[in-house]
Motif scaffolding. Structure first.
Motif, PDB file in Angstrom:
ATOM      1  N   ASP A  59      -6.222  -1.797  -4.878  1.00  0.00           N
ATOM      2  CA  ASP A  59      -5.733  -2.390  -3.682  1.00  0.00           C
ATOM      3  C   ASP A  59      -6.734  -3.409  -3.401  1.00  0.00           C
ATOM      4  O   ASP A  59      -7.752  -3.013  -2.907  1.00  0.00           O
ATOM      5  N   SER A  76       0.792  -1.124   0.002  1.00  0.00           N
ATOM      6  CA  SER A  76       0.017   0.087   0.002  1.00  0.00           C
ATOM      7  C   SER A  76       0.712   1.422   0.097  1.00  0.00           C
ATOM      8  O   SER A  76       0.359   2.148  -0.603  1.00  0.00           O
ATOM      9  N   GLU A 133      -8.773  -0.517  -1.092  1.00  0.00           N
ATOM     10  CA  GLU A 133      -9.363  -1.721  -0.693  1.00  0.00           C
ATOM     11  C   GLU A 133     -10.691  -1.536  -0.135  1.00  0.00           C
ATOM     12  O   GLU A 133     -11.375  -2.442  -0.231  1.00  0.00           O
TER      13      GLU A 133
END
Length: 298
Positions: free
Chosen positions: A151, A43, A79
């Protein structure tokens, strides 16, 4: 044409090194699988590519410029997609379109392409996880980006929704969009990836194409032999590597064994099974090598 050119990247956050000596290149229309355990630096690398962080060391170019200089050319799906729950699906997509200067026609097109037309007037708070993820990808694609950063795009999705997501990525790649996918869903990304970048504690544990990683790893390859009645176990060349109907052997022996099958047994319909992405992931992160790795039937 290079989409991303990263050289010896390093960054520390809160006094702790997060990435060290990370280098890679991504070309137009390629898909890079960004892999590693939680906390490996995946990340952090995505945030560097977005221009949200600045590297302490090394060089980084995204689309020929500094990261963040071409925001409309880069799409991003985090995400955890967080939208305004009271807004309707179409309303939210139109909101992002207005921020990016995108026409209403593009909104209508994406609602149709991503199977969201049926819930266009539905508040997001009653949408399924799959519908929200599709909406997240749609908003990332509003401005037809040249680079897409994802992500964990399939986290929490059922198999059908996950398959749809990767079908969409395949279509985008065929149109020249470069894609970086940070994921733990190794079986899903393996068939579509061009490159792998495997991080461990902020450093590169392995990188390259799947074929290159398979050659680098000291893991057994397999050949599934046809059940045609042939007495494979009587062959002195094959017998040391034979386990029932399967040969398991180090990759250096592939030319010898395949030649033996074709020339001595006239066998051309065997199934070659190199290590898959999950096996390579475990191998490079565990630092396994030599005979121990060969003996382990991963």
């Amino acid at each position: 044409m290079l989409t991303i050119n990263a050289g010896q990247l390093g960054i520390s956050l809160g006094g702790h090194p997060r990435l060290q000596q990370v280098s890679f290149q991504l070309h137009e229309g390629e898909l890079l699988a960004l892999l590693g355990h939680n906390g490996a630096g995946k990340s952090t690398l995505i945030k560097l590519l977005l221009g949200l962080y600045q590297p302490d060391k090394g060089t980084l170019e995204v689309l020929g410029d500094k990261p963040g200089r071409q925001p409309l050319s880069v799409g991003y799906l985090p995400e955890n997609v967080s939208f305004y729950p009271q807004m309707q699906v179409a309303e939210l997509l139109q909101y992002f379109a207005s921020l990016k200067g995108v026409s209403a026609g593009r909104v209508k097109q994406l609602l149709s392409e991503f199977g969201l037309a049926h819930c266009a007037r539905q508040p997001l708070q009653v949408c399924s996880k799959g519908e929200r993820q599709r909406l997240g990808l749609a908003q990332a694609l509003l401005s037809r980006p040249q680079l897409l950063l994802l992500d964990e795009p399939t986290v929490g999705l059922d198999p059908l929704a996950s398959a749809f997501m990767y079908e969409a990525l395949e279509a985008l790649r065929s149109q020249g969009c470069s894609i970086v996918v940070c994921t733990h869903e190794l079986a899903l990304v393996e068939p579509v990836l061009d490159q792998v970048l495997l991080l461990s504690q902020g450093r590169i544990a392995a990188s390259g194409t799947l074929a290159q990683l398979q050659q680098q790893a000291d893991l057994p390859w397999r050949i599934k032999l046809p059940a045609n009645g042939a007495q494979w176990w009587q062959d002195s060349v094959l017998q040391p590597w034979l386990q029932q109907q399967t040969l398991q052997f180090p990759p250096s022996l592939l030319p010898q064994l395949s030649q033996r099958l074709m020339q001595h047994w006239h066998c051309v319909d065997y199934q070659l099974q190199p290590p898959d992405l999950a096996q390579l992931f475990r191998y490079f992160l565990a630092g396994r090598s030599g005979p121990a790795a060969l003996k382990e039937a991963v």
